[in-house]
Design a protein around this motif. Structure first.
Motif: not given
Length: 201
Positions: A59-71
């Motif tokens: 959660d970066l604030g103000k409804g923004v998020f950053l998501a590292p992901e792997a699949g």
């Protein structure tokens, strides 16, 4: 490709260090259909893929998020009309096992649009006149997704993207467009700052 992955890892590290973020691990499943485009459409047609992903939404604030992901997942590619020859971009009748890693940037509450970019590697198997052929390929995949929260922990959505694979010992890039649906389950929602934010991710 290496530079893209290093840049993504740097952004993720900065986000973790710069904000006492509330983070939520997620697991997701994608089902995609698509079609080869560009030069690839001369030898191949429809595509069908399945991918399982794990991520960590920061959660970066103000409804923004950053998501590292792997699949990881599979993609099956239909052979086009005619016989693939030495100028084709993939082995004949190809299917590929893929490993992916990247970043997803999203914003919103109950409806969450996001952008994703990821790179990875594919192991491709094909068959020509009864002879098995194999190839390996670095790959990339970029696109846009929109999710809707059904509960505090579960959401569904759709996505559209563009992908490319560069099979070694073959021609140029195999390129394709794809559309798909996603189901995602999020952990740690009790740690979210509000019910509205929790319902989104």
């Amino acid at each position: 490709m290496r530079h893209v992955l290093l840049l993504g890892a740097s952004f993720a590290a900065i986000a973790l260090l710069s904000h006492p973020a509330i983070a939520a691990p997620t697991v997701s499943g994608d089902v995609d259909v698509g079609h080869a485009v560009g030069e690839a459409a001369d030898w191949n047609g429809a595509t069908f893929g399945m991918t399982a992903r794990a991520g960590y939404e920061i959660d970066l604030g103000k409804g923004v998020f950053l998501a590292p992901e792997a699949g990881a997942g599979f993609v099956f590619i239909a052979q086009g009309d005619g016989v693939a020859d030495g100028s084709s971009l993939l082995p004949s009748n190809p299917s590929a096992f893929r490993l992916l890693g990247g970043l997803r940037l999203g914003v919103g509450d109950r409806v969450v649009p996001s952008l994703f970019a990821r790179g990875g590697y594919a192991w491709i198997t094909g068959d020509t006149d009864g002879y098995e052929r194999r190839a390996q390929a670095p790959l990339m995949d970029v696109g846009l997704a929109v999710d809707a929260a059904l509960s505090r922990r579960f959401r569904v959505g759709g996505h559209a993207g563009f992908g490319a694979m560069w099979a070694r010992d073959y021609g140029g890039a195999f390129t394709s467009l794809h559309l798909g649906i996603t189901g995602a389950f999020s952990f740690g929602e009790q740690d979210r700052p509000s019910t509205e934010t929790a319902s989104a991710r």
